[in-house]
Design an enzyme around this catalytic site. Structure first.
Site, short mmCIF file in Angstrom:
data_model
loop_
_atom_site.label_atom_id
_atom_site.label_comp_id
_atom_site.label_asym_id
_atom_site.label_seq_id
_atom_site.Cartn_x
_atom_site.Cartn_y
_atom_site.Cartn_z
N ARG A 249 0.84 -1.20 0.00
CA ARG A 249 0.00 0.00 0.00
C ARG A 249 0.87 1.25 0.00
NH1 ARG A 249 -2.00 -3.66 3.80
NH2 ARG A 249 -4.11 -4.47 3.37
N HIS A 380 -3.04 3.51 -5.76
CA HIS A 380 -3.48 2.21 -5.26
C HIS A 380 -3.75 1.22 -6.39
CE1 HIS A 380 -4.64 -0.08 -1.74
NE2 HIS A 380 -5.72 -0.50 -2.35
N HIS A 406 -3.91 -9.47 3.39
CA HIS A 406 -5.35 -9.52 3.66
C HIS A 406 -5.64 -10.50 4.81
CE1 HIS A 406 -6.46 -8.14 -0.69
NE2 HIS A 406 -6.22 -7.13 0.13
N TYR A 415 -10.22 -10.01 -6.89
CA TYR A 415 -9.37 -9.90 -8.07
C TYR A 415 -9.65 -11.02 -9.07
CZ TYR A 415 -6.90 -6.52 -5.22
OH TYR A 415 -6.60 -5.43 -4.44
#
Length: 442
Positions: A249, A380, A406, A415
């Protein structure tokens, strides 16, 4: 109108304002007064016009900061008026109370902020979280004082669970804020109710909360990622490359220190990521040469700082106590340090921080335009593209989950919806139409 000196003195008495905060509040109030000298005729409309004008050339967070500063000024003026009114009505006995003391909300807010701030720091939450939670607490108090006006019992307002429901409904219905922003307000005020007010909050399902839409992430093709990165200059090119190469991130990228890079293992340590979790991710060999060149230049800057006896870098509280000289060590230096020294509002100590997120965001935005990429992409998007491209290459979903950090695999599964059209190899029936039919249809 009260003089600026009285207003500054008022800010000093409020424990939640640092010297830097007081400076910027004064700047925004002065600009507002200069641009709208007759603002007292309709202050709400004047504030709205000021913010709209500001939004045309400033970022959202700057507009919010200016709006908050002027709202604080309005609250100060209101407290002054109430103090003057109470002094006129009350018999002249003894020494008059000051304006801040005449309004019971002022002292109550001070207690609330201090208690909430202490809890946040005990939990070692970030300074960003602290500012956000205190800001929502302040807005909620404004709402209570201006609209709800709860009854005062034993020297404090009787704040109930219904008041939180009312405020969250107000945000969703009247203010029409986004679902993500409303969730942020809910989390901040839930902490306020549980830790400071000690009020049980039940039945929140009855609140008219905005429904969060599930959207597919924007993903760039490999070619588009290459075009984007090629239009950036260092250190921004290196930052964007790291984000796409490892899936980290933006805040995780900015928070990297020299010790987090493992050239031999081609891995990178991500410390205190989202949720305060640490993890290991990729640092591919293709980036090592450019990284080493960058570090040579960075080392020269660090050595220059040490020769000039300039401040070190900010450290986690536990590390700063255990290793007081670590702030000056090369291994703890930021990988992407800021150019100037900042004052830590918690400790009052000056030190170097990492680059501000808006710096890379602005650079990527300009690079996207220069590359002619029309997708609604952002910094992002590089993380989204990393995950999607790994899926398309056939990597296991659990492995990708660990690399992304995650907590739940369901978050990573989003995704698969983006990558599935490439993996299935489905050909549209439109592609099999004869050329004549295609040209006639067009």
């Amino acid at each position: 109108m009260s003089s600026p000196a009285i207003f500054i003195e008022y800010l000093k008495k409020q424990n939640r304002f640092s010297e830097e905060d007081r400076k910027w509040i004064s700047i925004w109030v002065n600009r507002f007064s200069e641009q709208f000298p007759a603002w007292e005729e309709d202050r709400d409309d004047a504030l709205l016009q000021f913010c709209q004008r500001l939004a045309s050339y400033k970022k959202d967070y700057v507009v919010m900061r200016a709006q908050r500063a002027i709202s604080i000024y309005f609250a100060f003026l209101d407290s002054q008026k109430r103090a003057e009114l109470s002094q006129k009505e009350a018999p002249l006995s003894g020494k008059h109370s000051e304006g801040a003391a005449a309004n019971p909300w002022v002292s109550f807010r001070g207690h609330i902020y201090k208690t909430l701030q202490e809890h946040i720091r005990i939990k070692h939450l970030s300074i960003r979280t602290e500012k956000t939670y205190l800001a929502w607490t302040n807005r909620f108090m404004d709402y209570l004082e201006s609209y709800i006006k709860p009854e005062w019992l034993d020297g404090r307002p009787s704040i109930q669970a219904d008041h939180l429901r009312s405020y969250l409904s107000h945000l969703a219905v009247k203010r029409k804020i986004s679902a993500a922003t409303q969730e942020q307000a809910f989390n901040a005020l839930l902490l306020l109710y549980r830790v400071v007010l000690h009020v049980d909050v039940d039945g929140l399902s009855s609140v008219l909360r905005a429904k969060r839409r599930r959207r597919l992430p924007v993903v760039l093709t490999r070619s588009e990622v290459g075009q984007l990165i090629s239009r950036l200059q260092n250190p921004y090119r290196l930052m964007a490359s790291l984000m796409y190469a490892s899936g980290i991130r933006l805040e995780e990228c900015l928070s990297l220190r020299l010790k987090d890079l493992n050239f031999q293992d081609e891995t990178m340590d991500v410390r205190s990521g989202k949720g305060g979790k640490d993890r290991l991710t990729l640092f591919p060999g293709a980036l090592h040469a450019s990284m080493k060149t960058y570090l040579e230049d960075l080392r020269i800057r660090w050595e220059g700082d040490r020769k000039k006896n300039l401040p070190g870098v900010f450290l986690p509280e536990a590390i700063a106590l255990k290793y007081p000289h670590a702030e000056f060590e090369w291994s703890w230096y930021w990988l992407f340090p800021s150019r100037r020294v900042f004052l830590d509002p918690r400790t009052g100590k000056s030190a170097y921080w990492h680059l501000h997120p808006s710096v890379l965001q602005r650079q990527v935005h300009e690079a996207l335009k220069a590359a002619g990429i029309t997708k609604l992409a952002s910094v992002h998007t590089l993380r989204h593209s990393f995950a999607t491209h790994l899926l398309e290459d056939g990597y296991d979903i659990r492995t990708i989950q660990e690399l992304l950090g995650h907590s739940h695999v369901e978050t990573t599964m989003i995704y698969t919806h983006v990558a599935s059209r490439h993996k299935r190899g489905v050909i549209s029936p439109f592609d099999s139409l004869p050329f004549d039919s295609l040209s006639q249809s067009i």
